[in-house]
Design a protein around this motif. Structure first.
Motif, PDB file in Angstrom:
ATOM      1  N   SER A  53      11.992  -3.237   9.648  1.00 18.32           N
ATOM      2  CA  SER A  53      10.591  -3.665   9.759  1.00 18.32           C
ATOM      3  C   SER A  53      10.509  -5.194   9.877  1.00 18.32           C
ATOM      4  CB  SER A  53       9.796  -3.172   8.551  1.00 18.32           C
ATOM      5  OG  SER A  53      10.384  -3.634   7.364  1.00 18.32           O
ATOM      6  N   ALA A  54      11.431  -5.900   9.223  1.00 21.09           N
ATOM      7  CA  ALA A  54      11.423  -7.367   9.316  1.00 21.09           C
ATOM      8  C   ALA A  54      11.735  -7.815  10.749  1.00 21.09           C
ATOM      9  CB  ALA A  54      12.442  -7.943   8.342  1.00 21.09           C
TER      10      ALA A  54
ATOM     11  N   LYS B 111       0.912   3.560   2.192  1.00 21.24           N
ATOM     12  CA  LYS B 111       1.439   3.788   3.546  1.00 21.24           C
ATOM     13  C   LYS B 111       2.666   2.919   3.798  1.00 21.24           C
ATOM     14  CE  LYS B 111      -3.008   5.153   5.392  1.00 21.24           C
ATOM     15  NZ  LYS B 111      -4.199   4.762   6.116  1.00 21.24           N
ATOM     16  N   GLU B 112       2.580   1.674   3.376  1.00 18.58           N
ATOM     17  CA  GLU B 112       3.730   0.780   3.536  1.00 18.58           C
ATOM     18  C   GLU B 112       4.921   1.278   2.716  1.00 18.58           C
ATOM     19  OE1 GLU B 112       2.770  -3.456   2.937  1.00 18.58           O
ATOM     20  OE2 GLU B 112       0.701  -2.820   3.118  1.00 18.58           O
TER      21      GLU B 112
ATOM     22  N   GLU C 154      14.234   1.028   2.978  1.00 20.67           N
ATOM     23  CA  GLU C 154      13.956  -0.337   2.533  1.00 20.67           C
ATOM     24  C   GLU C 154      13.239  -0.379   1.186  1.00 20.67           C
ATOM     25  OE1 GLU C 154      11.707  -1.920   5.786  1.00 20.67           O
ATOM     26  OE2 GLU C 154      13.360  -1.774   7.197  1.00 20.67           O
TER      27      GLU C 154
ATOM     28  N   ILE D 119       5.639   4.337   1.797  1.00 27.87           N
ATOM     29  CA  ILE D 119       6.267   5.519   2.402  1.00 27.87           C
ATOM     30  C   ILE D 119       7.148   5.107   3.578  1.00 27.87           C
ATOM     31  CG2 ILE D 119       5.757   7.565   3.804  1.00 27.87           C
ATOM     32  CD1 ILE D 119       3.487   8.166   1.860  1.00 27.87           C
ATOM     33  N   ASP D 120       6.646   4.216   4.408  1.00 27.77           N
ATOM     34  CA  ASP D 120       7.468   3.780   5.541  1.00 27.77           C
ATOM     35  C   ASP D 120       8.702   3.042   5.061  1.00 27.77           C
ATOM     36  OD1 ASP D 120       7.679   3.403   8.556  1.00 27.77           O
ATOM     37  OD2 ASP D 120       7.954   1.372   7.786  1.00 27.77           O
ATOM     38  N   ALA D 121       8.524   2.222   4.046  1.00 24.23           N
ATOM     39  CA  ALA D 121       9.672   1.479   3.509  1.00 24.23           C
ATOM     40  C   ALA D 121      10.727   2.446   2.991  1.00 24.23           C
ATOM     41  CB  ALA D 121       9.213   0.539   2.401  1.00 24.23           C
TER      42      ALA D 121
ATOM     43  N   LEU E 136       3.456   2.274  11.741  1.00 21.05           N
ATOM     44  CA  LEU E 136       4.388   3.397  11.878  1.00 21.05           C
ATOM     45  C   LEU E 136       3.894   4.606  11.097  1.00 21.05           C
ATOM     46  CD1 LEU E 136       7.752   1.420  11.631  1.00 21.05           C
ATOM     47  CD2 LEU E 136       6.958   2.746  13.602  1.00 21.05           C
ATOM     48  N   PHE E 137       3.372   4.339   9.915  1.00 22.47           N
ATOM     49  CA  PHE E 137       2.810   5.442   9.130  1.00 22.47           C
ATOM     50  C   PHE E 137       1.714   6.137   9.925  1.00 22.47           C
ATOM     51  CE2 PHE E 137      -0.240   7.361   6.319  1.00 22.47           C
ATOM     52  CZ  PHE E 137       0.505   7.939   5.313  1.00 22.47           C
TER      53      PHE E 137
ATOM     54  N   ILE F  31       3.500  -3.637  10.506  1.00 24.92           N
ATOM     55  CA  ILE F  31       4.494  -2.753  11.133  1.00 24.92           C
ATOM     56  C   ILE F  31       4.574  -1.433  10.370  1.00 24.92           C
ATOM     57  CG2 ILE F  31       6.960  -2.451  11.635  1.00 24.92           C
ATOM     58  CD1 ILE F  31       5.733  -4.486  13.475  1.00 24.92           C
ATOM     59  N   ARG F  32       4.713  -1.547   9.062  1.00 30.38           N
ATOM     60  CA  ARG F  32       4.882  -0.333   8.251  1.00 30.38           C
ATOM     61  C   ARG F  32       3.653   0.560   8.319  1.00 30.38           C
ATOM     62  NH1 ARG F  32       7.897  -3.306   3.161  1.00 30.38           N
ATOM     63  NH2 ARG F  32      10.015  -2.840   3.831  1.00 30.38           N
ATOM     64  N   THR F  33       2.501  -0.062   8.236  1.00 25.67           N
ATOM     65  CA  THR F  33       1.269   0.722   8.283  1.00 25.67           C
ATOM     66  C   THR F  33       1.109   1.374   9.662  1.00 25.67           C
ATOM     67  OG1 THR F  33       0.295  -0.828   6.731  1.00 25.67           O
ATOM     68  CG2 THR F  33      -1.215   0.633   7.892  1.00 25.67           C
TER      69      THR F  33
ATOM     70  N   THR G 109       0.839  -1.200   0.000  1.00 29.61           N
ATOM     71  CA  THR G 109       0.000   0.000   0.000  1.00 29.61           C
ATOM     72  C   THR G 109       0.877   1.254   0.000  1.00 29.61           C
ATOM     73  OG1 THR G 109      -0.036   0.154   2.394  1.00 29.61           O
ATOM     74  CG2 THR G 109      -1.738  -1.228   1.364  1.00 29.61           C
TER      75      THR G 109
ATOM     76  N   ARG H   8       5.118  -7.651   8.280  1.00 32.81           N
ATOM     77  CA  ARG H   8       5.852  -6.421   7.940  1.00 32.81           C
ATOM     78  C   ARG H   8       4.874  -5.331   7.508  1.00 32.81           C
ATOM     79  NH1 ARG H   8      10.899  -7.598   4.118  1.00 32.81           N
ATOM     80  NH2 ARG H   8      11.320  -5.424   4.555  1.00 32.81           N
ATOM     81  N   ALA H   9       3.850  -5.750   6.778  1.00 32.74           N
ATOM     82  CA  ALA H   9       2.864  -4.763   6.321  1.00 32.74           C
ATOM     83  C   ALA H   9       2.201  -4.074   7.519  1.00 32.74           C
ATOM     84  CB  ALA H   9       1.810  -5.445   5.455  1.00 32.74           C
TER      85      ALA H   9
ATOM     86  N   GLN I 158       5.367  13.029   6.437  1.00 27.98           N
ATOM     87  CA  GLN I 158       5.849  11.812   7.083  1.00 27.98           C
ATOM     88  C   GLN I 158       7.354  11.911   7.356  1.00 27.98           C
ATOM     89  OE1 GLN I 158       4.550   8.367   7.769  1.00 27.98           O
ATOM     90  NE2 GLN I 158       2.726   9.574   8.147  1.00 27.98           N
TER      91      GLN I 158
END
Lengths: 508, 185
Positions: B148-149, A4-5, A14, A7-9, B166-167, B162-164, A2, B159-160, A35
């Motif tokens: 994230s891993a 959101k994912e 990552e 952007i965080d990545a 944090l966002f 975690i990332r979401t 997504t 992981r998804a 962000q």
């Protein structure tokens, strides 16, 4: 993944390059930037302190820097006084800063991956002198790993960056050959290896030992490469301009953007600028302006045509080939337009800017668009008068020509004059290309023109000046009509006066 | 560390003791980096602007009145450094610049607002008010530096997720800061 994912990545380092296009789109609405602000602030507030310690060490190292070397300072001052070279203070930092604060895109997405310059990397040169010079080593992620005050005798290794402060300088002597490089103030030079250095900003002067043809010494900027056979030259890097001045010998200067190249001989200088051919000129003579961008063949250079409201979009055919670039901005009625800052230094006036606009908006919606167009205005000038007879329905496409002098912009649509703007000069004003509605732009030219080719404005100027003082009111609803004029002028011409007010048809 | 320590260090630096500048920096470097990060969120810029701020502060420490708010002085310097960079850039050869137009702080209220707004304090308050589980997530991410891993493994989540998460935390913090600033008027 997504948005959101993603952007965080990306913030976590990552994300891979294939995700950049998606990130670029996300950056447009400011989410990525917001962000990033919180992310980096949290990293600073909650971090384990390692970055803080590195930074403190670098500050203490700079404070401990040695006193200036008077002899070397004299040399560098002479270098800066060379008349043929622009004394640039352009810096990378504000560019990056602006990108971050405005659109939060460019440098976010294009962080460079530097060489890390480990202690074991090969030695390229040694520091011969340094006034406020700093050595910088980088970590794998491109962040600064170590920063220290340069001392005479310090090794300069592959992947290292040498920086000089506002009044600083540094001289590097190559260890593998009799080449020396003097770095002027406010400069950054990265030594990739013994045969390649990258001038990221600022200015250098080099005396290069005779080079083997198969492995010549070269200095790169972000846009150009100067390949040296054995000579004395100066090179200056600004974000989108590279200038080379050759004192002895000859240097092959090549654009890294379009492959254009030219041999610059002793006594000549040349520039690499987007849209213009490399043209060696005698030192001291002005460089003629002659830029041409064909957006049917190339994308607008983001350093030159930076949009601060709106966006460029490629127009492609079914084969995916780019046919043109389309500019899309918000409707002017909402106080916004598609705005692009141009630059035409005073030394190049009078100048002509011309391009063709096609209303993409019209074509997609199959209806007549009443008001659209493009203008060039000075952004912060105070205008004294805007003479206009612009018709609403302009037809498609429209060819625009603007003759720009120090106090007027004469605007022609499809070979008919549409308006004239008279200006009072204002320091720091820049030219802005402003476009209403969704438009496709083709083939933009900016060039110096001889004064005799500029249309005569004397009758129009006199007509404006003859308007009685009491009628010169800054009221856009009550323009002053002018009598029919002999000069090729808009039919039913009228004048808007703007005494003492800032001309701001476009809010940004 | 007390306010008296800070005053003593400032006075020591003013009297020529360079070493005394180190504890002064240590006291403020974390928050100053966060302050700069909120204005210029690019890793290399954060360090460069913070570095320049400290160097400027050291060289001009004679102008600082010991006993007044040293961190406020640092923030003012940092803001001025950022502003000066923008304005200098705007004055220069525009050929290189073009789009910097928007950044002319004299012309742009929003940018000026961004530079002077004091959202750091609000962010600190907002972080402090987060629930424990959220704080744990931030600690794993920002203090311990887990990927994230790694976080997914520790927390037994995807992981998804975690990332979401944090966002969303960052999004909530942004809203929290904005609300507090708005409440301040």
């Amino acid at each position: 993944m997504t948005d959101k994912e993603l952007i965080d990545a990306w913030l976590s380092g990552e994300a891979d390059g294939a995700m950049r296009d998606r990130l670029r789109k996300l950056a447009c609405d400011g989410t990525l930037r917001e962000q990033a602000r919180i992310h980096h602030a949290l990293a600073a507030l909650l971090g384990n302190g390692a970055a803080d310690r590195r930074l403190m060490e670098s500050v203490m190292a700079e404070l401990a820097a040695q006193a200036p070397d008077a002899v070397h300072r004299d040399v560098m001052l002479k270098l800066r006084r060379q008349p043929s070279v622009i004394r640039a203070k352009t810096r990378f930092v504000p560019l990056a800063l602006a990108a971050a604060l405005t659109i939060g895109l460019g440098l976010f997405l294009f962080r460079t991956h530097r060489a890390t310059g480990p202690t074991g990397a090969r030695i390229v040169a040694r520091v011969e002198s340094s006034i406020g010079g700093t050595g910088v080593l980088f970590a794998q992620d491109g962040s600064v790993r170590q920063r220290w005050a340069l001392k005479v005798g310090d090794d300069v290794r592959e992947g290292m960056r040498i920086e000089t402060g506002e009044d600083g300088s540094a001289t590097l002597a190559w260890t593998t050959e009799a080449t020396t490089v003097d770095l002027a103030g406010n400069s950054k030079l990265e030594t990739q290896n013994s045969k390649l250095a990258v001038l990221q900003q600022g200015r250098l002067a080099a005396v290069v030992a005779p080079q083997p043809p198969e492995q010549p010494f070269a200095v790169e900027t972000s846009r150009a490469r100067a390949t040296v056979v054995g000579t004395r030259f100066e090179l200056e890097a600004q974000p989108s301009l590279t200038e080379l001045t050759v004192r002895d010998g000859a240097v092959l200067l090549a654009s890294l953007i379009n492959g254009d190249s030219a041999r610059v001989e002793a006594g000549q200088y040349a520039r690499v600028v987007p849209g213009a051919p490399i043209q060696p000129m005698p030192i001291g003579s002005p460089m003629p302006m002659n830029y041409h961008w064909d957006f049917r063949k190339e994308s607008p250079d983001p350093d030159i045509f930076k949009v601060f409201d709106g966006a460029w979009h490629p127009v492609t055919n079914t084969a995916g080939e780019t046919l043109a670039m389309q500019a899309e901005g918000k409707v002017m009625a909402h106080g916004r337009g598609f705005l692009v800052l141009l630059d035409i230094p005073v030394e190049h006036l009078p100048a002509m800017v011309s391009f063709t606009l096609i209303s993409a908006y019209d074509r997609t919606r199959q209806r007549e668009q009443k008001t659209f167009g493009g203008h060039i205005v000075y952004d912060r000038c105070r205008s004294s008068a805007v003479l206009t007879g612009l018709q609403d329905n302009l037809g498609l496409p429209i060819r625009l020509r603007f003759y720009i002098t120090e106090d007027a912009i004469d605007e022609w649509y499809n070979d008919r004059r549409s308006s004239v703007r008279f200006y009072e000069g204002a320091a720091g004003s820049r030219l802005v290309l402003a476009i209403r509605e969704t438009m496709r732009i083709e083939s933009l030219r900016m060039q110096s023109v001889p004064p005799k080719s500029v249309p005569d404005l004397s009758e129009l100027r006199a007509a404006v000046q003859s308007v009685p003082e009491e009628l010169r009111r800054p009221d856009p609803a009550r323009p002053v009509p002018l009598p029919d004029l002999k000069t090729d002028s808009p039919k039913g011409a009228r004048v808007f006066f703007n005494p003492g007010t800032k001309l701001s048809p476009f809010k940004y | 560390m007390t306010n008296q320590d800070e005053i003593a260090w400032v006075e020591a630096v003013q009297n020529g003791d360079t070493e005394a500048f180190e504890p002064l920096m240590e006291l403020h470097v974390r928050r100053l980096r966060a302050f700069v990060a909120l204005k210029a969120p690019i890793p290399s810029l954060i360090d460069e602007a913070t570095h320049e701020t400290f160097v400027y502060a050291y060289r001009n420490i004679a102008k600082f009145k010991a006993g007044t708010n040293f961190f406020a002085w640092l923030k003012a310097i940092a803001s001025n450094i950022l502003r000066a960079e923008i304005q200098r850039y705007a004055r220069q050869d525009v050929q290189a610049e073009r789009y910097m137009h928007e950044m002319e702080t004299t012309e742009s209220d929003s940018n000026e607002t961004l530079l002077v707004s004091d959202d750091l304090e609000q962010l600190e308050v907002c972080v402090e008010s987060l629930p424990p589980n959220t704080k744990k997530l931030l600690k794993l991410k920002y203090t311990l530096g887990h990927s994230s891993a790694e976080m997914a493994k520790i927390l037994q989540r995807s992981r998804a997720w975690i990332r979401t998460a944090l966002f969303r935390i960052r999004e909530e913090l942004k809203k929290c800061v904005e609300q507090k600033l708005a409440a301040q008027g």
